[in-house]
Design a protein around this motif. Structure first.
Motif, mmCIF file in Angstrom:
data_model
loop_
_atom_site.group_PDB
_atom_site.id
_atom_site.type_symbol
_atom_site.label_atom_id
_atom_site.label_comp_id
_atom_site.label_asym_id
_atom_site.label_seq_id
_atom_site.Cartn_x
_atom_site.Cartn_y
_atom_site.Cartn_z
ATOM 1 N N UNK A 39 0.858 -1.140 0.053
ATOM 2 C CA UNK A 39 -0.116 0.028 -0.097
ATOM 3 C C UNK A 39 0.999 1.296 0.157
ATOM 4 N N UNK A 40 0.668 1.951 -0.760
ATOM 5 C CA UNK A 40 1.382 3.378 -0.985
ATOM 6 C C UNK A 40 0.182 4.533 -0.677
ATOM 7 N N UNK A 41 0.940 5.532 0.064
ATOM 8 C CA UNK A 41 -0.253 6.687 0.388
ATOM 9 C C UNK A 41 0.651 7.820 0.398
ATOM 10 N N UNK A 42 0.242 8.971 -0.189
ATOM 11 C CA UNK A 42 0.706 10.353 -0.307
ATOM 12 C C UNK A 42 0.738 11.099 1.178
ATOM 13 N N UNK A 43 0.252 10.389 2.022
ATOM 14 C CA UNK A 43 -0.021 10.954 3.168
ATOM 15 C C UNK A 43 1.028 10.475 4.572
ATOM 16 N N UNK A 44 2.078 11.133 4.774
ATOM 17 C CA UNK A 44 2.915 10.329 5.715
ATOM 18 C C UNK A 44 2.356 10.307 7.014
ATOM 19 N N UNK A 45 1.196 10.990 7.350
ATOM 20 C CA UNK A 45 0.494 10.987 8.778
ATOM 21 C C UNK A 45 -0.341 9.605 8.549
ATOM 22 N N UNK A 46 -0.876 9.549 7.591
ATOM 23 C CA UNK A 46 -1.843 8.124 7.576
ATOM 24 C C UNK A 46 -0.855 6.934 7.479
ATOM 25 N N UNK A 47 0.204 7.077 6.765
ATOM 26 C CA UNK A 47 1.284 5.836 6.709
ATOM 27 C C UNK A 47 1.529 5.360 8.290
ATOM 28 N N UNK A 48 2.023 6.602 9.142
ATOM 29 C CA UNK A 48 2.545 6.510 10.524
ATOM 30 C C UNK A 48 1.431 6.127 11.211
ATOM 31 N N UNK A 49 0.262 6.551 11.079
ATOM 32 C CA UNK A 49 -0.794 5.858 11.789
ATOM 33 C C UNK A 49 -0.906 4.388 11.662
ATOM 34 N N UNK A 50 -0.861 3.825 10.457
ATOM 35 C CA UNK A 50 -0.895 2.176 10.091
ATOM 36 C C UNK A 50 0.122 1.646 10.659
ATOM 37 N N UNK A 51 1.506 2.054 10.555
ATOM 38 C CA UNK A 51 2.727 1.714 11.126
ATOM 39 C C UNK A 51 2.606 1.542 12.375
ATOM 40 N N UNK A 52 2.116 2.394 13.315
ATOM 41 C CA UNK A 52 1.843 2.432 14.795
ATOM 42 C C UNK A 52 0.841 1.701 15.159
ATOM 43 N N UNK A 53 -0.151 1.287 14.427
ATOM 44 C CA UNK A 53 -1.631 0.747 14.626
ATOM 45 C C UNK A 53 -2.290 1.580 15.436
ATOM 46 N N UNK A 54 -2.227 2.929 15.012
ATOM 47 C CA UNK A 54 -3.077 3.850 15.817
ATOM 48 C C UNK A 54 -4.310 4.211 14.843
ATOM 49 N N UNK A 55 -4.924 3.260 14.856
ATOM 50 C CA UNK A 55 -6.146 3.375 13.746
ATOM 51 C C UNK A 55 -7.190 4.164 14.446
ATOM 52 N N UNK A 56 -7.667 5.276 13.763
ATOM 53 C CA UNK A 56 -8.754 6.108 14.438
ATOM 54 C C UNK A 56 -9.966 5.445 14.655
ATOM 55 N N UNK A 60 -11.659 1.733 13.292
ATOM 56 C CA UNK A 60 -11.220 0.682 14.094
ATOM 57 C C UNK A 60 -12.132 -0.755 13.721
ATOM 58 N N UNK A 61 -13.601 -0.431 13.913
ATOM 59 C CA UNK A 61 -14.115 -1.773 13.743
ATOM 60 C C UNK A 61 -13.629 -2.573 12.235
ATOM 61 N N UNK A 62 -13.908 -1.789 11.246
ATOM 62 C CA UNK A 62 -13.471 -2.151 9.813
ATOM 63 C C UNK A 62 -12.190 -2.939 9.978
ATOM 64 N N UNK A 63 -10.896 -2.089 10.608
ATOM 65 C CA UNK A 63 -9.446 -2.576 10.677
ATOM 66 C C UNK A 63 -9.659 -3.831 11.116
ATOM 67 N N UNK A 64 -10.414 -3.911 12.459
ATOM 68 C CA UNK A 64 -10.471 -5.416 13.024
ATOM 69 C C UNK A 64 -10.786 -6.546 12.114
ATOM 70 N N UNK A 65 -11.790 -6.298 11.188
ATOM 71 C CA UNK A 65 -11.967 -7.435 10.564
ATOM 72 C C UNK A 65 -10.961 -7.816 9.607
ATOM 73 N N UNK A 66 -9.849 -6.879 9.354
ATOM 74 C CA UNK A 66 -8.869 -7.390 8.430
ATOM 75 C C UNK A 66 -7.728 -7.791 9.138
ATOM 76 N N UNK A 67 -7.410 -7.980 10.398
ATOM 77 C CA UNK A 67 -6.475 -8.030 11.044
ATOM 78 C C UNK A 67 -5.799 -9.899 10.881
ATOM 79 N N UNK A 68 -7.013 -10.611 10.656
ATOM 80 C CA UNK A 68 -6.555 -12.164 10.380
ATOM 81 C C UNK A 68 -5.975 -12.226 9.235
ATOM 82 N N UNK A 69 -6.540 -11.661 8.281
ATOM 83 C CA UNK A 69 -6.047 -11.541 6.934
ATOM 84 C C UNK A 69 -4.678 -10.924 6.828
#
Length: 127
Positions: A39-56, A60-69
């Motif tokens: 995944x590539x994003x032009x937002x370094x802030x968004x990339x940082x959020x995902x790297x640190x698992x700081x999902x807004x 969060x509920x949608x993110x949790x559906x993808x964790x097993x995958x």
């Protein structure tokens, strides 16, 4: 690039749009059975959020559906400058202009040309 999509968000801010767009991409990758995902994003802030698992909280509920995958595949998210992300820029403008969302967008010839240039590592400058 194996799939492309565009999402119309109406009146929103870019942070929300980028978060939801990334989650939509993960959803499509899972549906297609991809075992590797970049995944590539032009937002370094968004990339940082995902790297640190700081999902807004709103995603969060949608993110949790993808964790097993995501835990079962090889994946990464990285920052790229907007100028290097011509296809995303084109699809975002099309969604805003037409007010439509599509899961599997057929790319025009000019965008396919941009992908070839990008893959070859050629820098295209507009003056």
């Amino acid at each position: 690039m194996l799939i492309s999509y565009q999402i119309f968000f109406g009146i929103s801010n870019s942070f929300l749009a980028k978060i939801w767009s990334i989650l939509k991409g993960i959803k499509l990758a899972r549906a297609k059975g991809f075992q590797q995902l970049w995944i590539e994003s032009d937002s370094s802030t968004v990339v940082s959020f995902f790297h640190h698992r700081l999902i807004p909280w709103f995603a969060l509920q949608e993110w949790n559906h993808f964790l097993n995958y995501l835990n079962a595949i090889e994946w990464k998210i990285s920052h790229c400058y907007r100028e290097a992300n011509l296809v995303v820029d084109f699809l975002a403008k099309e969604a805003a202009k037409t007010g439509t969302s599509f899961d599997d967008v057929s790319l025009s010839l000019c965008i396919r040309h941009e992908l070839v240039i990008d893959k070859a590592g050629i820098l295209a400058l507009d003056f």
